[in-house]
Motif scaffolding. Structure first.
Motif, short mmCIF file in Angstrom:
data_model
loop_
_atom_site.label_atom_id
_atom_site.label_comp_id
_atom_site.label_asym_id
_atom_site.label_seq_id
_atom_site.Cartn_x
_atom_site.Cartn_y
_atom_site.Cartn_z
N HIS A 65 0.85 -1.19 0.00
CA HIS A 65 0.00 0.00 0.00
C HIS A 65 0.88 1.24 0.00
N THR A 66 0.57 2.17 -0.88
CA THR A 66 1.29 3.45 -0.88
C THR A 66 0.38 4.52 -1.45
N THR A 67 0.70 5.76 -1.19
CA THR A 67 -0.10 6.88 -1.67
C THR A 67 0.27 7.20 -3.11
N ILE A 68 -0.74 7.51 -3.90
CA ILE A 68 -0.55 7.87 -5.30
C ILE A 68 -1.55 8.96 -5.67
N LEU A 69 -1.48 9.43 -6.88
CA LEU A 69 -2.49 10.31 -7.45
C LEU A 69 -2.65 9.85 -8.89
N SER A 70 -3.57 8.92 -9.11
CA SER A 70 -3.67 8.25 -10.40
C SER A 70 -5.13 8.15 -10.84
N VAL A 71 -5.34 8.26 -12.13
CA VAL A 71 -6.66 8.14 -12.73
C VAL A 71 -6.72 6.85 -13.54
N CYS A 72 -7.80 6.14 -13.43
CA CYS A 72 -7.95 4.91 -14.19
C CYS A 72 -8.13 5.24 -15.67
N PRO A 73 -7.24 4.75 -16.56
CA PRO A 73 -7.32 5.12 -17.97
C PRO A 73 -8.14 4.15 -18.82
N LEU A 74 -8.72 3.11 -18.21
CA LEU A 74 -9.44 2.11 -18.99
C LEU A 74 -10.73 2.68 -19.57
N LYS A 75 -11.14 2.13 -20.69
CA LYS A 75 -12.30 2.63 -21.42
C LYS A 75 -13.59 2.43 -20.63
N ASP A 76 -14.48 3.42 -20.71
CA ASP A 76 -15.79 3.38 -20.05
C ASP A 76 -15.66 3.20 -18.54
N CYS A 77 -14.65 3.81 -17.96
CA CYS A 77 -14.47 3.71 -16.50
C CYS A 77 -15.46 4.63 -15.79
N PRO A 78 -16.19 4.13 -14.80
CA PRO A 78 -17.18 4.96 -14.11
C PRO A 78 -16.58 5.91 -13.09
N ALA A 79 -15.30 5.73 -12.76
CA ALA A 79 -14.68 6.57 -11.73
C ALA A 79 -14.36 7.94 -12.31
N VAL A 86 -6.41 -0.93 -6.96
CA VAL A 86 -6.46 -2.37 -7.25
C VAL A 86 -7.87 -2.91 -7.07
N LYS A 87 -8.55 -2.48 -6.01
CA LYS A 87 -9.93 -2.92 -5.78
C LYS A 87 -10.84 -2.43 -6.90
N HIS A 88 -10.61 -1.22 -7.37
CA HIS A 88 -11.43 -0.66 -8.45
C HIS A 88 -11.25 -1.47 -9.73
N LEU A 89 -10.02 -1.79 -10.09
CA LEU A 89 -9.76 -2.55 -11.31
C LEU A 89 -10.45 -3.91 -11.27
N ARG A 90 -10.48 -4.51 -10.10
CA ARG A 90 -11.11 -5.84 -9.98
C ARG A 90 -12.63 -5.75 -9.99
N SER A 91 -13.18 -4.82 -9.25
CA SER A 91 -14.64 -4.76 -9.10
C SER A 91 -15.33 -4.14 -10.32
N GLU A 92 -14.71 -3.11 -10.92
CA GLU A 92 -15.37 -2.39 -12.02
C GLU A 92 -14.97 -2.91 -13.39
N HIS A 93 -13.76 -3.44 -13.51
CA HIS A 93 -13.27 -3.87 -14.83
C HIS A 93 -12.97 -5.36 -14.89
N ASN A 94 -13.18 -6.06 -13.77
CA ASN A 94 -12.90 -7.50 -13.72
C ASN A 94 -11.49 -7.83 -14.20
N LEU A 95 -10.53 -7.04 -13.72
CA LEU A 95 -9.16 -7.15 -14.21
C LEU A 95 -8.18 -7.08 -13.04
N VAL A 96 -7.19 -7.97 -13.06
CA VAL A 96 -6.15 -8.01 -12.03
C VAL A 96 -4.79 -8.07 -12.73
#
Length: 503
Positions: free
Chosen positions: A105-119, A130-140
């Motif tokens: 775990h570490t601090t970042i300032l990052s935006v999810c670049p995947l297509k049709d991301c709801p965030a 990491v939780k967002h990528l798994r729950s919203e994009h089904n990707l790990v």
């Protein structure tokens, strides 16, 4: 002394003028005589204040100002006049320890670049990302922490790849969740290619930054983190903090962006935060006493924010500064207690020779074999050429790479099998030839990366350097004990000196 109101200490939090306190106001509180005015002015100088006088300035303003002023300065640069006053203070002054954070775990300032991301908002830490990528994009992404050094470019690159390639052709399904796809560099050649490419680019950038710092920033004077001594350059500063305060964050050659690193540490101290346990304290004397008593003059081993300041993290993915510094103890006492239990349980590190197929239980034995069997003395080569840690890594990786191709690293001759390489080098006297210091491989950043993953020979040579230093000191010691001989000025002096020597 009589007074028209009740006296009490104002708490630091809450409303000081609630209804309950209003009920205690006396009926004759309207008197404004000269005596009352004098009393009111005199009481403002005391550490307490009246509840029934809303116009009087509570001491909390002064206290807050003092705390803010103290927090803006390094507590080790402040006077230590009140050190004895807080001798009775103990762990009660500490704030409660923060909850244990997840691994990596570490601090970042990052935006999810995947297509049709709801965030719509950026992520402030890696765990939520990491939780967002798994729950919203089904990707790990397997071992995503290996790419923290270039997280945003890595995710943007994969966002483009996933727009043109089906996920089914790239990733494999999770065994525990059939809806989740895992991108693993061990099974996905494209992912391994992307990671290696970005890692080499980042490593090249870091090495250029490090060289620039050596030429300029390292020569600028700086004040010690734990006292008021100003050191002329970075090497003297690190040596001073280690010898005087037992504070060790590694050698300057192993660090990058050092000024930013030291500024971060000083900022933590200015906020009255311990560098090791990261607890926050109420005042500077308590923090100083805590760090001295607990021997916490070191940085938190599990804080991933420090990874980017250590070059080792750019050399081998996932191997951060903690594993490099071998700092797995909460205090020096724990380390001493466990050293007796572990000294007989050293793990074997099978290491293959650079010039044949022989494998030995440890890198030290392998280096000794190469010295006796092939005449390849790494310690002598390092001393003759003035090779530091990273230059030695480059040399070993280059030789290992050439040997993996059954090629002589000196003349480039290719043999039919590795077992014939040593014979060729002995017959052609390649071992006796001096290594070219202007060869191209010295400047190739790929040789900073191991040819074989976790090659033990890359760390085994560090112990030899320490043994050489001890031997040099032992050789110099008799000379120092004898002292500098005086220069005789006459035949009589020569005879006296000769008789003294024979005696």
């Amino acid at each position: 002394m009589e007074d028209s109101g009740e006296w009490c200490t104002v708490p630091t939090k809450g409303n000081h003028h609630d209804n309950k306190n209003k009920a205690h106001r006396p009926a004759n509180g309207k008197s404004k005589g000269n005596n009352s005015a004098r009393k009111a002015r005199s009481t403002r100088k005391q550490s307490t204040t009246k509840i029934n006088n809303p116009r009087s300035s509570p001491p909390t303003t002064t206290t807050t100002t003092t705390t803010a002023t103290t927090a803006q300065s390094n507590p080790y640069h402040l006077p230590e006049d009140n050190e004895d006053d807080d001798e009775g203070s103990s762990e009660e002054e500490e704030q409660e320890e923060e909850a244990v954070v997840p691994p990596y775990h570490t601090t970042i300032l990052s935006v999810c670049p995947l297509k049709d991301c709801p965030a719509n908002e950026p992520f402030l830490d890696t765990t939520s990302l990491v939780k967002h990528l798994r729950s919203e994009h089904n990707l790990v992404f397997k071992d995503l922490h290996h790419m923290y050094i270039a997280l945003d470019p890595y995710l943007r690159r994969w966002a483009k790849e996933l727009e043109t390639k089906p996920i089914e052709e790239i990733a494999c399904l999770d065994d525990f969740d059939a809806k989740v796809y895992i991108i693993d560099p061990r099974y996905c050649p494209l992912d391994k290619e992307i990671r290696d490419e970005m890692q080499r680019a980042k490593l090249d950038e870091v090495l250029k930054t490090q060289q620039r710092e050596r030429d300029h920033d390292a020569k600028v004077p700086r004040k010690c983190l734990f006292c008021k001594v100003i050191c002329d350059n970075r090497a003297i500063l690190f040596k001073h903090m280690f010898s005087e305060h037992n504070f060790n964050i590694g050698l300057p050659d192993n660090l990058v962006n050092v000024n930013e690193f030291l500024d971060m540490l000083e900022s933590k101290l200015s906020k009255l935060q311990c560098l090791y346990c990261e607890k926050i304290f109420t005042n500077a004397p308590v923090l100083r006493k805590h760090m001295r008593k607990k021997k916490h003059f070191k940085i938190a081993p599990r804080n991933r924010q420090y990874d980017r300041f250590y070059v080792i993290n750019y050399l081998e993915p996932g191997k951060n500064w903690e594993s490099f510094e071998h700092d797995n103890y909460e205090s020096d006492d724990d380390k001493r207690d466990e050293s007796w239990a572990d000294w007989e349980e050293e793990e074997a590190e099978p290491t293959m020779c650079l010039f044949d197929n022989d494998v030995f239980p440890s890198p030290e034995e392998t280096l000794q074999h190469m010295k006796t069997a092939h005449g390849f003395d790494l310690s002598r080569i390092r001393k003759e050429h003035g090779l530091d840690f990273y230059k030695t890594v480059v040399l070993l990786n280059y030789i290992r790479h050439q040997s993996s191709l059954d090629k002589c690293f000196v003349c480039g001759h290719v043999v039919e099998d590795l077992s014939l390489l040593a014979k060729h080098m002995e017959e052609k006297k390649c071992f006796q030839q001096r290594i070219d210091k202007d060869a191209d491989f010295w400047k190739d950043p790929k040789y900073l990366l191991p040819t074989y993953e976790n090659d033990p020979i890359l760390t085994g040579f560090e112990g030899d350097e320490g043994e050489e230093d001890e031997q040099d000191e032992q050789e110099k010691k008799p000379e120092q004990e004898q002292g500098t001989p005086s220069i005789p000025t006459s035949d009589t002096d020569n005879k006296k000196e000769a008789s003294t020597t024979s005696a």
